[in-house]
Design a protein around this motif. Structure first.
Motif, PDB file in Angstrom:
ATOM      1  N   ASP A 199      -7.314   7.343  -2.010  1.00 15.41           N
ATOM      2  CA  ASP A 199      -6.598   8.016  -2.852  1.00 15.41           C
ATOM      3  C   ASP A 199      -5.570   8.670  -2.121  1.00 15.41           C
ATOM      4  O   ASP A 199      -5.820   9.183  -1.344  1.00 15.41           O
ATOM      5  CB  ASP A 199      -7.237   8.847  -3.807  1.00 15.41           C
ATOM      6  CG  ASP A 199      -6.484   9.643  -4.959  1.00 15.41           C
ATOM      7  OD1 ASP A 199      -5.316  10.133  -4.640  1.00 15.41           O
ATOM      8  OD2 ASP A 199      -6.984   9.791  -5.966  1.00 15.41           O
ATOM      9  N   GLU A 200      -4.324   8.250  -2.319  1.00 13.59           N
ATOM     10  CA  GLU A 200      -3.159   8.664  -1.238  1.00 13.59           C
ATOM     11  C   GLU A 200      -2.828  10.161  -1.478  1.00 13.59           C
ATOM     12  O   GLU A 200      -2.775  10.720  -0.589  1.00 13.59           O
ATOM     13  CB  GLU A 200      -1.714   7.900  -1.937  1.00 13.59           C
ATOM     14  CG  GLU A 200      -0.873   8.101  -0.848  1.00 13.59           C
ATOM     15  CD  GLU A 200       0.565   7.090  -0.780  1.00 13.59           C
ATOM     16  OE1 GLU A 200       1.348   7.254  -0.037  1.00 13.59           O
ATOM     17  OE2 GLU A 200       0.326   6.162  -1.609  1.00 13.59           O
ATOM     18  N   ASP A 201      -3.017  10.628  -2.855  1.00 14.06           N
ATOM     19  CA  ASP A 201      -2.649  12.116  -2.954  1.00 14.06           C
ATOM     20  C   ASP A 201      -3.819  12.924  -2.074  1.00 14.06           C
ATOM     21  O   ASP A 201      -3.837  13.991  -1.676  1.00 14.06           O
ATOM     22  CB  ASP A 201      -2.563  12.577  -4.298  1.00 14.06           C
ATOM     23  CG  ASP A 201      -1.552  11.955  -5.134  1.00 14.06           C
ATOM     24  OD1 ASP A 201      -0.540  11.605  -4.413  1.00 14.06           O
ATOM     25  OD2 ASP A 201      -1.650  11.886  -6.017  1.00 14.06           O
ATOM     26  N   TYR A 256       2.566   4.490   5.325  1.00 17.54           N
ATOM     27  CA  TYR A 256       2.083   6.101   5.003  1.00 17.54           C
ATOM     28  C   TYR A 256       2.405   6.977   6.216  1.00 17.54           C
ATOM     29  O   TYR A 256       2.666   7.960   5.864  1.00 17.54           O
ATOM     30  CB  TYR A 256       0.409   5.979   5.073  1.00 17.54           C
ATOM     31  CG  TYR A 256      -0.348   7.312   4.581  1.00 17.54           C
ATOM     32  CD1 TYR A 256      -0.116   7.805   3.523  1.00 17.54           C
ATOM     33  CD2 TYR A 256      -0.996   7.854   5.908  1.00 17.54           C
ATOM     34  CE1 TYR A 256      -0.771   9.176   3.411  1.00 17.54           C
ATOM     35  CE2 TYR A 256      -1.551   9.244   5.813  1.00 17.54           C
ATOM     36  CZ  TYR A 256      -1.490   9.730   4.476  1.00 17.54           C
ATOM     37  OH  TYR A 256      -1.837  10.866   4.299  1.00 17.54           O
ATOM     38  N   SER A 299      -4.725  -1.151   7.156  1.00 23.53           N
ATOM     39  CA  SER A 299      -4.665  -0.486   5.854  1.00 23.53           C
ATOM     40  C   SER A 299      -5.862   0.081   5.765  1.00 23.53           C
ATOM     41  O   SER A 299      -6.838  -0.157   6.143  1.00 23.53           O
ATOM     42  CB  SER A 299      -4.338  -1.686   4.812  1.00 23.53           C
ATOM     43  OG  SER A 299      -5.374  -2.567   4.765  1.00 23.53           O
ATOM     44  N   ILE A 320      -3.596   1.149   1.164  1.00 22.68           N
ATOM     45  CA  ILE A 320      -2.500   1.904   1.776  1.00 22.68           C
ATOM     46  C   ILE A 320      -2.122   1.409   3.103  1.00 22.68           C
ATOM     47  O   ILE A 320      -3.264   1.360   3.823  1.00 22.68           O
ATOM     48  CB  ILE A 320      -2.711   3.366   1.769  1.00 22.68           C
ATOM     49  CG1 ILE A 320      -3.214   4.056   0.472  1.00 22.68           C
ATOM     50  CG2 ILE A 320      -1.518   4.163   2.485  1.00 22.68           C
ATOM     51  CD1 ILE A 320      -3.645   5.532   0.489  1.00 22.68           C
ATOM     52  N   LEU A 378      -5.606  12.040   0.271  1.00 19.05           N
ATOM     53  CA  LEU A 378      -5.520  11.712   1.695  1.00 19.05           C
ATOM     54  C   LEU A 378      -4.295  12.299   2.092  1.00 19.05           C
ATOM     55  O   LEU A 378      -4.565  12.970   3.264  1.00 19.05           O
ATOM     56  CB  LEU A 378      -5.088  10.009   2.015  1.00 19.05           C
ATOM     57  CG  LEU A 378      -5.000   9.676   3.425  1.00 19.05           C
ATOM     58  CD1 LEU A 378      -6.367   9.878   4.398  1.00 19.05           C
ATOM     59  CD2 LEU A 378      -4.596   8.165   3.576  1.00 19.05           C
ATOM     60  N   ASP A 379      -3.226  12.544   1.439  1.00 21.03           N
ATOM     61  CA  ASP A 379      -2.337  13.540   2.064  1.00 21.03           C
ATOM     62  C   ASP A 379      -2.818  15.049   2.226  1.00 21.03           C
ATOM     63  O   ASP A 379      -2.488  15.596   3.165  1.00 21.03           O
ATOM     64  CB  ASP A 379      -1.227  13.762   0.805  1.00 21.03           C
ATOM     65  CG  ASP A 379      -0.212  12.459   1.140  1.00 21.03           C
ATOM     66  OD1 ASP A 379      -0.250  11.672   2.042  1.00 21.03           O
ATOM     67  OD2 ASP A 379       0.538  12.295   0.202  1.00 21.03           O
ATOM     68  N   ARG A 411       6.079   7.963   5.647  1.00 20.71           N
ATOM     69  CA  ARG A 411       6.176   8.984   4.705  1.00 20.71           C
ATOM     70  C   ARG A 411       5.678  10.274   5.165  1.00 20.71           C
ATOM     71  O   ARG A 411       6.275  11.535   4.964  1.00 20.71           O
ATOM     72  CB  ARG A 411       5.430   8.555   3.364  1.00 20.71           C
ATOM     73  CG  ARG A 411       5.641   9.350   2.200  1.00 20.71           C
ATOM     74  CD  ARG A 411       5.060   8.861   1.017  1.00 20.71           C
ATOM     75  NE  ARG A 411       3.686   8.821   1.257  1.00 20.71           N
ATOM     76  CZ  ARG A 411       3.228  10.033   0.989  1.00 20.71           C
ATOM     77  NH1 ARG A 411       3.635  11.127   0.849  1.00 20.71           N
ATOM     78  NH2 ARG A 411       1.696   9.872   1.135  1.00 20.71           N
ATOM     79  N   ARG A 428      -6.781   2.913  -3.875  1.00 22.67           N
ATOM     80  CA  ARG A 428      -5.781   1.562  -3.864  1.00 22.67           C
ATOM     81  C   ARG A 428      -5.373   1.550  -2.221  1.00 22.67           C
ATOM     82  O   ARG A 428      -5.721   2.309  -1.429  1.00 22.67           O
ATOM     83  CB  ARG A 428      -4.277   1.986  -4.329  1.00 22.67           C
ATOM     84  CG  ARG A 428      -3.433   3.058  -3.738  1.00 22.67           C
ATOM     85  CD  ARG A 428      -2.223   3.016  -4.598  1.00 22.67           C
ATOM     86  NE  ARG A 428      -1.042   3.912  -3.824  1.00 22.67           N
ATOM     87  CZ  ARG A 428      -0.141   3.505  -2.954  1.00 22.67           C
ATOM     88  NH1 ARG A 428      -0.450   2.213  -2.570  1.00 22.67           N
ATOM     89  NH2 ARG A 428       0.607   4.326  -2.284  1.00 22.67           N
TER      90      ARG A 428
END
Length: 451
Positions: free
Chosen positions: A346-348, A313, A342, A308, A350-351, A316, A306
């Protein structure tokens, strides 16, 4: 009966010339004054020149037509129809030929533009090497791959690695080989194919390149995942009974020690056995945790991509790691340009990648005064989004630079060797890559390159 305008004009000019010759003859016989004779002679010469020029008029039109053919100039017009019916037919023929050549040239130019546009949009890089070592880049894919507008000579290919330069020189028409190209500080694998072209009797070598780095990375990822899946399953299956038997034996030893049965030397032996069983249990539990850590690599799900926004980001992310770094007296800075930047990720996942790199940087900064970690986001010259994690620590030893992303490799006593391997696999699953290098002023930089 129609008279040709050309014939009438020619007859009048010949009559005038004949009259001039008569006057010149009379002047000579009658002894006219010298000045009058000069005028008559000049008149005769002018008339003769006029007749020759008039007769050559058609030749000049034909010469103009042929010259236009030679130089591709079809803008000329021909006006000789007034000279008579035959000249009118000649004018029509010339105009018809000119229009025909215009259409042929326009069709040829359209085809040239079409094929040029087709070549420019072919996604495979290819270029021509001339016998004199000149290089001619043929399409935009080549310019994007090498990130240059043009390459003049094969000597400039040394900037992309001595091996690539050697392969371009040595490959023969009809051959295919694997070659490596140094791009943006990393080596990428390409399949190089050579074909011979002959233009105007001169042999030229057409070289095409197909990037297979993505396929190799995907194959490597799948191979590691399969290997880890099989080995972790087998090891855990083997550890389960060992741990279970050790726990049972330890319980029996503890039960014996708690009773009055074990006394004297027997009690000391049971204690030794109990300590040994404790060691076996600890090691089996440690090995189980070790294997379970590596099972992460074999269970990476496909990323749910998605868009971001980097600014949100980073805000956060700062709340997640700021306090942890503050306890270690490490300053954390964020930079991004442009503000609207941007990334599709995948945000998870990427974290997981970014936090792993931040914590690795924090570990490298242990004992460093004024430790600093900078997270920078930008677009590179290929319009790819890049996340950069930079520290001012000791950097990466040169002898370890090629191994730090390998699974099972770690330089820390309590390290598992999972972190950087996981970062690399996360980036591969995103169709990107992770790069690392030492900074000129000290410290290391890790770059997550997307796309």
């Amino acid at each position: 009966m129609k008279f040709s305008h050309f014939n009438v004009q020619l007859s009048l000019r010949l009559s005038t010339l004949f009259l001039g010759l008569l006057l010149l003859a009379m002047g000579i016989s009658e002894g006219f004054r010298l000045s009058l004779m000069v005028i008559i002679a000049a008149f005769v010469v002018i008339q003769a020149w006029s007749i020759v020029r008039y007769i050559n008029f058609t030749n000049r039109e034909l010469e103009s037509f042929l010259s236009g053919l030679r130089f591709g100039d079809f803008q000329q017009t021909y006006t000789i129809a007034h000279l008579g019916p035959s000249f009118a037919n000649l004018e029509k023929t010339l105009h018809f030929a000119v229009e025909k050549f215009k259409k042929l040239r326009a069709r040829k130019e359209q085809k040239a533009v079409y094929f040029q546009s087709l070549v420019q949009h072919i996604p495979i890089p290819f270029f021509v090497v001339h016998p004199d070592q000149r290089v001619e880049i043929l399409n935009n894919a080549t310019r994007r791959t090498f990130n240059v507008a043009d390459i003049a000579n094969t000597s400039e290919l040394l900037g992309f690695g001595a091996g690539f330069h050697r392969d371009v020189q040595q490959i023969k028409p009809g051959e295919t080989m694997m070659s490596t190209i140094e791009l943006a500080g990393t080596q990428e694998y390409f399949i190089m194919t050579a074909t011979q072209l002959s233009i105007s009797g001169r042999a030229q070598k057409l070289i095409s390149l197909q990037n297979v780095q993505g396929e190799l990375d995907a194959t490597e990822l799948a191979t590691w995942q399969n290997l880890l899946r099989v080995t972790s399953h087998e090891i855990l299956n083997s550890l389960a009974p060992v741990s279970s038997c050790a726990q049972t034996a330890k319980a029996l030893v503890d039960e014996a020690l708690a009773s009055d049965i074990a006394k004297g030397p027997l009690r000391d032996d049971l204690k030794d056995i109990g300590e040994s069983l404790d060691t076996v249990l600890r090691r089996s539990e440690g090995l189980t945790r070790f294997i379970q850590n590596y099972r992460q690599l074999s269970r990476l799900p496909p990323p749910k991509l998605r868009t971001i926004r980097i600014q949100a980001y980073f805000s956060r992310l700062e709340s997640l790691v700021r306090s942890e770094l503050a306890r270690k007296n490490i300053n954390l800075l964020f930079q991004h340009d442009p503000p609207s930047l941007s990334v599709s990720a995948d945000e998870d996942m990427l974290d997981q990648a970014v936090i792993n790199l931040v914590r690795n940087a924090a570990t490298a900064l242990e004992g460093v005064e004024h430790g600093e970690i900078i997270l920078n986001a930008f677009t590179d010259d290929k319009q790819r989004t890049v996340l950069e994690i930079r520290d001012n620590g000791p950097g990466i030893p040169a002898e370890l630079a090629d191994r730090i992303f390998d699974p099972f490799f770690t330089t820390r006593q309590q390290g598992s060797g999972v972190g950087l391997a996981l970062v690399r696999y996360i980036m591969l699953s995103h169709g990107g890559k992770v790069l690392c290098e030492n900074n000129a002023r000290g410290g290391a930089t890790f770059r997550l390159v997307f796309g």
